[in-house]
Motif scaffolding. Structure first.
Motif, PDB file in Angstrom:
ATOM      1  N   ALA A 254       0.831  -1.206   0.000  1.00  0.00           N
ATOM      2  CA  ALA A 254       0.000   0.000   0.000  1.00  0.00           C
ATOM      3  C   ALA A 254       0.866   1.257   0.000  1.00  0.00           C
ATOM      4  N   LEU A 255       1.966   1.242   0.754  1.00  0.00           N
ATOM      5  CA  LEU A 255       2.877   2.382   0.740  1.00  0.00           C
ATOM      6  C   LEU A 255       3.478   2.592  -0.642  1.00  0.00           C
ATOM      7  N   TYR A 256       3.908   1.510  -1.266  1.00  0.00           N
ATOM      8  CA  TYR A 256       4.473   1.625  -2.612  1.00  0.00           C
ATOM      9  C   TYR A 256       3.434   2.134  -3.605  1.00  0.00           C
ATOM     10  N   ARG A 257       2.225   1.618  -3.522  1.00  0.00           N
ATOM     11  CA  ARG A 257       1.193   2.027  -4.481  1.00  0.00           C
ATOM     12  C   ARG A 257       0.812   3.495  -4.289  1.00  0.00           C
ATOM     13  N   MET A 258       0.632   3.903  -3.046  1.00  0.00           N
ATOM     14  CA  MET A 258       0.216   5.284  -2.783  1.00  0.00           C
ATOM     15  C   MET A 258       1.300   6.292  -3.150  1.00  0.00           C
ATOM     16  N   PHE A 259       2.562   5.950  -2.839  1.00  0.00           N
ATOM     17  CA  PHE A 259       3.623   6.945  -2.985  1.00  0.00           C
ATOM     18  C   PHE A 259       4.431   6.799  -4.269  1.00  0.00           C
ATOM     19  N   THR A 260       4.022   5.885  -5.143  1.00  0.00           N
ATOM     20  CA  THR A 260       4.566   5.889  -6.506  1.00  0.00           C
ATOM     21  C   THR A 260       3.511   6.307  -7.524  1.00  0.00           C
ATOM     22  N   LEU A 261       2.242   6.220  -7.131  1.00  0.00           N
ATOM     23  CA  LEU A 261       1.156   6.549  -8.060  1.00  0.00           C
ATOM     24  C   LEU A 261       0.517   7.892  -7.754  1.00  0.00           C
ATOM     25  N   ILE A 262       0.264   8.183  -6.483  1.00  0.00           N
ATOM     26  CA  ILE A 262      -0.557   9.351  -6.114  1.00  0.00           C
ATOM     27  C   ILE A 262       0.294  10.481  -5.543  1.00  0.00           C
ATOM     28  N   PHE A 263       0.902  10.244  -4.399  1.00  0.00           N
ATOM     29  CA  PHE A 263       1.623  11.314  -3.693  1.00  0.00           C
ATOM     30  C   PHE A 263       3.105  11.279  -4.075  1.00  0.00           C
ATOM     31  N   VAL A 309      13.175  -3.003   2.829  1.00  0.00           N
ATOM     32  CA  VAL A 309      12.460  -2.931   1.553  1.00  0.00           C
ATOM     33  C   VAL A 309      11.901  -1.534   1.313  1.00  0.00           C
ATOM     34  N   LEU A 310      11.631  -0.787   2.378  1.00  0.00           N
ATOM     35  CA  LEU A 310      11.110   0.566   2.194  1.00  0.00           C
ATOM     36  C   LEU A 310      12.210   1.589   1.920  1.00  0.00           C
ATOM     37  N   THR A 311      13.474   1.187   2.051  1.00  0.00           N
ATOM     38  CA  THR A 311      14.532   2.058   1.540  1.00  0.00           C
ATOM     39  C   THR A 311      14.420   2.170   0.017  1.00  0.00           C
ATOM     40  N   GLY A 312      13.906   1.109  -0.623  1.00  0.00           N
ATOM     41  CA  GLY A 312      13.691   1.166  -2.064  1.00  0.00           C
ATOM     42  C   GLY A 312      12.691   2.236  -2.454  1.00  0.00           C
ATOM     43  N   LEU A 313      11.652   2.423  -1.624  1.00  0.00           N
ATOM     44  CA  LEU A 313      10.663   3.472  -1.881  1.00  0.00           C
ATOM     45  C   LEU A 313      11.258   4.845  -1.610  1.00  0.00           C
ATOM     46  N   ALA A 314      12.052   4.973  -0.560  1.00  0.00           N
ATOM     47  CA  ALA A 314      12.679   6.258  -0.253  1.00  0.00           C
ATOM     48  C   ALA A 314      13.640   6.684  -1.368  1.00  0.00           C
ATOM     49  N   ALA A 468      13.441 -12.230 -14.048  1.00  0.00           N
ATOM     50  CA  ALA A 468      13.868 -10.878 -14.421  1.00  0.00           C
ATOM     51  C   ALA A 468      12.861 -10.118 -15.283  1.00  0.00           C
ATOM     52  N   PRO A 469      12.233 -10.721 -16.325  1.00  0.00           N
ATOM     53  CA  PRO A 469      11.287  -9.944 -17.138  1.00  0.00           C
ATOM     54  C   PRO A 469      10.089  -9.435 -16.338  1.00  0.00           C
ATOM     55  N   TYR A 470       9.617 -10.242 -15.401  1.00  0.00           N
ATOM     56  CA  TYR A 470       8.455  -9.841 -14.604  1.00  0.00           C
ATOM     57  C   TYR A 470       8.846  -8.754 -13.588  1.00  0.00           C
ATOM     58  N   ILE A 471      10.032  -8.897 -13.013  1.00  0.00           N
ATOM     59  CA  ILE A 471      10.526  -7.889 -12.071  1.00  0.00           C
ATOM     60  C   ILE A 471      10.734  -6.554 -12.786  1.00  0.00           C
ATOM     61  N   GLN A 472      11.307  -6.602 -13.980  1.00  0.00           N
ATOM     62  CA  GLN A 472      11.525  -5.370 -14.745  1.00  0.00           C
ATOM     63  C   GLN A 472      10.207  -4.697 -15.098  1.00  0.00           C
ATOM     64  N   ASP A 473       9.227  -5.499 -15.470  1.00  0.00           N
ATOM     65  CA  ASP A 473       7.914  -4.941 -15.800  1.00  0.00           C
ATOM     66  C   ASP A 473       7.273  -4.302 -14.570  1.00  0.00           C
ATOM     67  N   ALA A 474       7.396  -4.957 -13.415  1.00  0.00           N
ATOM     68  CA  ALA A 474       6.846  -4.401 -12.174  1.00  0.00           C
ATOM     69  C   ALA A 474       7.529  -3.083 -11.829  1.00  0.00           C
ATOM     70  N   ALA A 475       8.851  -3.048 -11.940  1.00  0.00           N
ATOM     71  CA  ALA A 475       9.592  -1.829 -11.622  1.00  0.00           C
ATOM     72  C   ALA A 475       9.240  -0.694 -12.573  1.00  0.00           C
ATOM     73  N   GLN A 476       9.041  -1.026 -13.841  1.00  0.00           N
ATOM     74  CA  GLN A 476       8.688  -0.001 -14.822  1.00  0.00           C
ATOM     75  C   GLN A 476       7.329   0.613 -14.507  1.00  0.00           C
ATOM     76  N   THR A 477       6.385  -0.211 -14.063  1.00  0.00           N
ATOM     77  CA  THR A 477       5.060   0.294 -13.697  1.00  0.00           C
ATOM     78  C   THR A 477       5.138   1.231 -12.491  1.00  0.00           C
ATOM     79  N   LEU A 478       5.979   0.879 -11.509  1.00  0.00           N
ATOM     80  CA  LEU A 478       6.140   1.734 -10.344  1.00  0.00           C
ATOM     81  C   LEU A 478       6.849   3.039 -10.699  1.00  0.00           C
ATOM     82  N   ALA A 479       7.851   2.942 -11.571  1.00  0.00           N
ATOM     83  CA  ALA A 479       8.631   4.126 -11.928  1.00  0.00           C
ATOM     84  C   ALA A 479       7.865   5.077 -12.842  1.00  0.00           C
TER      85      ALA A 479
END
Length: 494
Positions: A254-263, A309-314, A468-479
């Motif tokens: 939820a933290l990743y979704r809120m703070f990569t998509l909205i705030f 894991v939340l250092t990744g979000l920071a 790796a392909p699925y991880i890259q796709d997930a990271a691209q969506t977050l970024a």
């Protein structure tokens, strides 16, 4: 095709309801529960591949188009977590068959086990905030029951604290939802993101973002983790493993979704998250080193991983998102295995403090060497599963020049290794204190789930290229939140 995206949530709910009426038939409940979770895992794997090939999946209930109707959204980040949750919970369920006890199984253990998994999967897949709240509550209500099943004094004591903390967090969650709806007039996450961009993240929206940060930090165990060690060490081993593997991941998601998509427009919030992550890792390391109770040490290792894991979000770079995505999956598997091993040690010896046990590897070599393997994986030693996520988060920190976060994140690995090495050297090494007459029989039903999880730990490290392909796709969506927004709203609705 898009109808499949909601099945990992719907199937456990429907089967859980059915199992309520099959209370006397324990073997049937076991079989149906396992089949349901394996089927959910198969559907999640299929959807994950479909998302990689064709893009994000979206299901609109009642054909109400966004942002007006209820919808579920499956991107690679969410579906990876759904797949991992289903696979890990299936293996934990196998362990529960041999350890839960008939009396507990007859108290609707399997329905609530499935309800908890359904709430977790629904939280990963929902596309609007109110449904996220509903799925959180489904998960939490099931966890309240599982935590207190059996009625031991310790369970009831820790259950009261756990319920009070989560009721408080849920109240703040509703408060945040009310303020956000009042400010923007929508609860669809993609639509909120568009409106925040249009209006600009002023003081009011920043205050609302802090409310959500507080809510999800409570649920993830970020800084405000005082409730977690007791709550995760009190229930039976299978339930503790389920909690350790899944519950904090929902708050992190939820933290990743809120703070990569909205705030995403106020860098101050990300600095706050970074500070909280460092303090959480430090507190987790101190707790893991201070205690001699094996279950408490394992619980504090959950706290360390939350901070890591939340250092990744920071940091918020594509590389750090890759590392976080991979590390979350690894952490589900490795923490489930760590909790099961800790519970197995307590079951075999009847003791909870590591200095009261010695030479256990001579009596139960499989348990000993699996614990050693898990210790290396959790600490991030190559080529096991924890290594890849740590490397990518480290690369992201170097790219963003976040050297304080980089140092804290990797020093936390030393704390993890030291805390678990104390258990291994004291409990498994040395002269055995258990004679042949006192030695309990180690049943294959206990060994099978441990071996399966260990195979995943090794396989995810050695076979990282497959993921790796699925991880890259997930990271691209977050970024790039535009990908998620476009998949939900379309170019015209935007």
């Amino acid at each position: 095709m898009n109808n499949l995206v909601v099945l990992p949530m719907i199937l456990p709910v429907l089967m859980g309801v059915l199992l309520v009426f099959l209370r006397p038939y324990i073997r049937l409940q076991r079989g149906l529960s396992l089949v349901t979770l394996l089927a959910s895992a198969g559907i999640a794997a299929y959807c994950l591949e479909h998302i990689r090939r064709t893009g994000i999946m979206r299901l609109d209930f009642g054909n109400w188009l966004p942002p007006h109707g209820i919808l579920f959204v499956g991107d690679s980040f969410a579906m990876l977590l759904v797949l991992a949750a289903c696979v890990v919970s299936s293996i934990i369920l196998i362990y529960a068959f041999g350890t839960t006890g008939l009396q507990t199984e007859e108290m609707f253990f399997y329905p609530f086990f499935l309800f908890l998994v359904a709430g977790v999967n629904g939280s990963f897949l929902t596309g609007d905030l109110f449904n996220l709240f509903v799925c959180f509550e489904v998960m939490l209500l099931a966890s309240y029951v599982l935590l207190t099943l059996g009625g031991r004094k310790m369970q009831l004591k820790e259950g009261i604290t756990y319920v009070l903390i989560n009721v408080l967090a849920s109240w703040f969650f509703l408060l945040g939802i009310a303020y956000l709806y009042g400010a923007l007039g929508t609860l669809n996450m993609a639509h909120i993101a568009v409106r925040v961009t249009e209006a600009g993240q002023g003081p009011l929206l920043t205050l609302i973002s802090i409310i959500f940060l507080l809510v999800f930090s409570l649920k993830a165990g970020l800084l405000l983790y005082f409730w977690l060690p007791g709550s995760y060490s009190a229930p039976p081993t299978a339930v503790a493993a389920l909690f350790g593997a899944l519950l904090t991941k929902v708050g992190i998601y939820a933290l990743y979704r809120m703070f990569t998509l909205i705030f995403v427009h106020d860098p101050l919030v990300f600095q706050i998250i970074g500070v909280l992550a460092v303090i959480t890792m430090l507190g987790g390391c101190l707790g893991a080193v201070a205690y001699s109770d094996i279950r408490q040490i394992v619980s504090y290792n959950v706290i360390i991983s939350v901070g890591f894991v939340l250092t990744g979000l920071a940091i918020s770079t594509t590389a750090s998102f890759q590392g976080a995505s991979y590390y979350l999956i690894h952490d589900m598997v490795s923490k489930a295995l760590l909790f099961l091993l800790a519970g197995t040690v307590v079951y075999l010896t009847g003791r909870v403090k590591f200095h009261e046990i010695s030479g256990l590897i001579r009596n139960y070599p499989l348990v000993g060497w699996l614990f050693f393997l898990t210790m290396l994986a959790v600490a991030g030693i190559p080529p096991l599963s924890g290594f890849i996520g740590k490397v990518y988060i480290g690369l992201g920190a170097i790219e963003a020049k976040e050297y304080v976060l980089l140092t804290a994140a990797f020093l936390s690995g030393i704390g993890v290794l030291y805390s678990l090495l104390r258990i291994f050297l004291n409990s498994f090494w040395g002269e055995t204190t258990i004679s042949e007459d006192e030695q309990k029989h180690f049943d294959k039903s206990l060994g099978l789930p441990l071996v399966l999880l260990a195979m995943l730990v090794v396989g995810m490290g050695v076979g990282a290229e497959f993921l790796a392909p699925y991880i890259q796709d997930a990271a691209q969506t977050l970024a790039d939140p535009e990908l998620y927004i476009r998949a939900v709203l379309g170019d015209d609705l935007k």
